[in-house]
Design a protein around this motif. Structure first.
Motif, PDB file in Angstrom:
ATOM      1  N   GLN A  40      -1.599  -7.291  -6.510  1.00 39.91           N
ATOM      2  CA  GLN A  40      -0.802  -6.306  -5.776  1.00 39.91           C
ATOM      3  C   GLN A  40       0.654  -6.381  -6.208  1.00 39.91           C
ATOM      4  O   GLN A  40       1.236  -7.453  -6.316  1.00 39.91           O
ATOM      5  CB  GLN A  40      -0.909  -6.569  -4.274  1.00 39.91           C
TER       6      GLN A  40
ATOM      7  N   ARG B  51      -3.382  -8.322  -1.939  1.00 35.16           N
ATOM      8  CA  ARG B  51      -4.493  -8.343  -2.876  1.00 35.16           C
ATOM      9  C   ARG B  51      -4.089  -9.089  -4.138  1.00 35.16           C
ATOM     10  O   ARG B  51      -2.903  -9.185  -4.462  1.00 35.16           O
ATOM     11  CB  ARG B  51      -4.909  -6.923  -3.266  1.00 35.16           C
TER      12      ARG B  51
ATOM     13  N   GLN C 167      -6.416 -17.084  -1.043  1.00 34.08           N
ATOM     14  CA  GLN C 167      -5.861 -15.741  -0.937  1.00 34.08           C
ATOM     15  C   GLN C 167      -4.432 -15.693  -1.493  1.00 34.08           C
ATOM     16  O   GLN C 167      -3.731 -16.705  -1.535  1.00 34.08           O
ATOM     17  CB  GLN C 167      -5.855 -15.293   0.527  1.00 34.08           C
TER      18      GLN C 167
ATOM     19  N   ARG D 211      -7.469  -9.498 -11.208  1.00 31.72           N
ATOM     20  CA  ARG D 211      -8.646  -9.715 -10.358  1.00 31.72           C
ATOM     21  C   ARG D 211      -9.766 -10.385 -11.151  1.00 31.72           C
ATOM     22  O   ARG D 211     -10.422 -11.311 -10.670  1.00 31.72           O
ATOM     23  CB  ARG D 211      -9.108  -8.372  -9.786  1.00 31.72           C
TER      24      ARG D 211
ATOM     25  N   GLU E 151      -3.592  -4.975 -12.188  1.00 31.08           N
ATOM     26  CA  GLU E 151      -4.341  -5.481 -11.042  1.00 31.08           C
ATOM     27  C   GLU E 151      -5.785  -5.825 -11.403  1.00 31.08           C
ATOM     28  O   GLU E 151      -6.297  -6.881 -11.017  1.00 31.08           O
ATOM     29  CB  GLU E 151      -4.305  -4.454  -9.906  1.00 31.08           C
TER      30      GLU E 151
ATOM     31  N   SER F  83      -6.932  -6.425   5.874  1.00 27.36           N
ATOM     32  CA  SER F  83      -6.392  -6.222   4.530  1.00 27.36           C
ATOM     33  C   SER F  83      -4.971  -6.746   4.460  1.00 27.36           C
ATOM     34  O   SER F  83      -4.086  -6.241   5.112  1.00 27.36           O
ATOM     35  CB  SER F  83      -6.423  -4.732   4.170  1.00 27.36           C
TER      36      SER F  83
ATOM     37  N   GLU G 262       0.834  -1.204   0.000  1.00 28.88           N
ATOM     38  CA  GLU G 262       0.000   0.000   0.000  1.00 28.88           C
ATOM     39  C   GLU G 262       0.869   1.253   0.000  1.00 28.88           C
ATOM     40  O   GLU G 262       0.592   2.228  -0.702  1.00 28.88           O
ATOM     41  CB  GLU G 262      -0.912  -0.012   1.226  1.00 28.88           C
TER      42      GLU G 262
ATOM     43  N   GLU H  48       3.160 -11.072  -3.598  1.00 26.95           N
ATOM     44  CA  GLU H  48       2.785 -10.023  -4.527  1.00 26.95           C
ATOM     45  C   GLU H  48       2.934 -10.538  -5.956  1.00 26.95           C
ATOM     46  O   GLU H  48       3.662 -11.496  -6.219  1.00 26.95           O
ATOM     47  CB  GLU H  48       3.659  -8.790  -4.315  1.00 26.95           C
TER      48      GLU H  48
END
Length: 560
Positions: free
Chosen positions: A164, A161, A187, A174, A170, A158, A123, A191
């Motif tokens: 990520q 992702r 999950q 997804r 991304e 979080s 992030e 990265e």
């Protein structure tokens, strides 16, 4: 080497890290002092690549890790190309002494009730890159504001992702993940990273205790989720590629068996995977009944020749040569050797070999029985690293009429692969005709050329390799190839080589608008070992490919 060095080069326009040298300062510049060298067996290049992907966010694109230099002075290099100008590469800050304050370390703690959690590193990286894209390198005040804006979107649950680490891909990752989630995708476990033309990400399995997945997106093919054990096999298959080449750059990536455009899955219990897009060309990974995976090329044809195409021909001028030369680029060939028991066994097998039968067949079809039964050492050198035997059928006056020869040689400083070769030579057409009791030479039929090449190929690909070791479980460092050649090599009195039509009936190939030629050749990329029917099928296809390329455009498999 540290991840910091790689990230610094990625942020600074690219560069090369070299490990295995010492340097000294001259005029305030660092220059090479000595090449210390590294032991390649003590360095796990794949692990270095993995650490770069795992520790640097996002993973730099196009990084090459490999070896350079001769034995004893090999150095490891990490080549970091220039990266996108609007991307900042970050990595975990080193931990200082307890209680010490580090001005060069950033972490973002956030409260959730009575607990504290940290804003994930990914992030922070995205926030930094967003600030750079918007207004250049952010000030401390600008960074603080960006962090405050993001804190409301982040929560204690979080983690990583999907996608990520690769902001530009991304959304695409997804979407692929959501389409494949029903297969048991869990999950993210790492990265995402880019490798060649593909983007990849490690995923957990949705069920505890089951092997994870690798989500793979590459241009021109649908997304695929690959079970981690199968993915590891794919990477291992290309790990032996020379020069530190990226394994995936060698073997390529999975492709579906049929032309589909929807996402697909390669489960952990799969027994076969087709690959392409790498420097090795199309290939297939297959798991044997003993659980051993092996990559083999999917057969294809070309006119490319290796550096060993003319091996063993120096000083020879046969009227006609029919040759099958097999290149065997086995990994770790240093363990191979020619032992006395294997050499003795070959000597016993040669009189009954496929090539001996083919030479005998040529005589019998002309009404004589001149068996290829007596094999002697030479003219190729014989040692612990090479083998050479020749059978000679002489004319009435003792001069060579027909020869068959075999050789196999282990790698040298000039040749990195094992080379096995079988030749059938019409040395003197008139002497052969006299030995047969014929008034004149009878050209070989093209069906006879096929039979001889088939036998020569079988001998070079299956009989000779057993002399240097058991090839069954050896891995490839490159695709194996077979070069098939039909050449006239004995010049006429005017120095011009005769054309093939004078020694071989080429009529089954049809006409040739470009005129007859003294030689033709074709290369087959295929696994050396195969059943005789499959080898015969590939031979016919290869000869048509060769004939078409050399002007016999009407040649077809059904006509041979």
């Amino acid at each position: 080497m540290t991840s910091k060095d790689v990230a610094a080069f990625a942020n600074g326009g690219g560069g090369v890290v070299v490990i295995g040298i010492t340097t000294r300062l001259e005029h305030d510049e660092e220059v090479l002092d000595d090449v210390v060298g590294l032991d390649p067996t003590a360095v796990n290049v794949d692990q270095i690549r993995k650490l770069i992907r795992q520790r640097i966010t996002p993973a730099p694109r196009g990084v090459r890790v490999g070896w350079s230099g001769a034995d004893g002075e090999q150095v490891l290099f990490i080549d970091i190309p220039a990266q996108a100008a609007d991307t900042l590469f970050v990595l975990p800050a080193p931990v200082g002494k307890p209680g010490a304050t580090r001005p060069d370390t950033v972490a973002v703690p956030m409260r959730d009730g009575d607990s504290t959690y940290w804003l994930p590193r990914g992030e922070i990286q995205q926030l930094l890159s967003a600030g750079i894209r918007a207004s250049g390198m952010p000030t401390a005040q600008a960074l603080t504001e960006l962090v405050r804006q993001a804190m409301s979107d982040a929560g204690p649950g979080s983690g990583l992702r999907v996608g990520q680490g690769l902001p530009d891909r991304e959304r695409e990752m997804r979407e692929a993940y959501e389409q494949l989630a029903g297969a048991g995708l869990g999950q993210p476990a790492s990265e995402a990273w880019a490798q060649g033309g593909a983007v990849l990400q490690d995923l957990h399995h949705a069920a505890d205790g089951e092997p994870g997945w690798v989500l793979c997106l590459s241009a021109g093919r649908p997304p695929v989720a690959i079970a981690t054990p199968v993915w590891q096999v794919i990477v291992e298959a290309g790990r032996r590629a020379p020069g530190g080449q990226d394994p995936l750059a060698a073997v390529g990536l999975p492709r579906p068996l049929t032309d589909v455009d929807s996402p697909w899955v390669i489960p952990a219990d799969t027994r076969s995977v087709d690959l392409d897009g790498g420097s090795w060309g199309a290939g297939r990974l297959t798991c044997s009944g003993r659980g051993v995976w092996r990559w083999q090329p999917i057969p294809c044809f070309s006119l490319e020749q290796g550096r060993s195409a003319g091996i063993g021909t120096s000083g020879q001028t046969p009227a006609l040569r029919l040759r099958a030369l097999v290149n065997l680029p086995w990994a770790d060939p240093g363990t191979l050797e020619v032992t006395k028991p294997r050499r003795t066994l070959l000597e016993q097998q040669l009189p009954h070999s496929a090539v001996a039968g083919a030479v005998t067949m040529l005589s019998r079809r002309r009404g004589a029985d001149l068996p290829a039964a007596c094999w002697e050492r030479g003219p190729f050198g014989n040692s612990a690293r090479s083998v050479g035997y020749t059978c000679t059928i002489a004319g009435p006056e003792g001069d060579p009429a027909v020869k068959a020869s075999v050789m196999i040689a282990l790698p040298t400083t000039m040749e990195s692969t094992v080379v096995a070769c079988t030749d059938v030579l019409i040395e003197n057409p008139d002497a052969w005709a006299a030995a047969l009791g014929l008034g004149e030479y009878t050209p070989l039929g093209f069906d006879e050329v096929q039979a001889v090449l088939l036998a020569a190929w079988e001998t070079a690909a299956e009989l000779l390799p057993d002399v240097v070791g058991d090839p069954a479980d050896r891995s490839w460092a490159a695709p194996p190839t077979t070069e098939l050649r039909v050449t006239c090599e004995q010049p006429a009195d005017n120095g011009v080589l005769p054309v093939l039509d004078t020694l071989v009936d080429m009529s089954p190939l049809g006409g040739n608008d470009t005129g007859p030629r003294p030689q033709m050749a074709v290369t087959v990329t295929a696994a050396p070992a195969m059943d005789r029917r499959e080898r015969q099928r590939l031979l016919r296809q290869a000869l048509v490919h060769m004939a078409n390329a050399f002007g016999y455009v009407d040649a077809e498999v059904d006509l041979l």
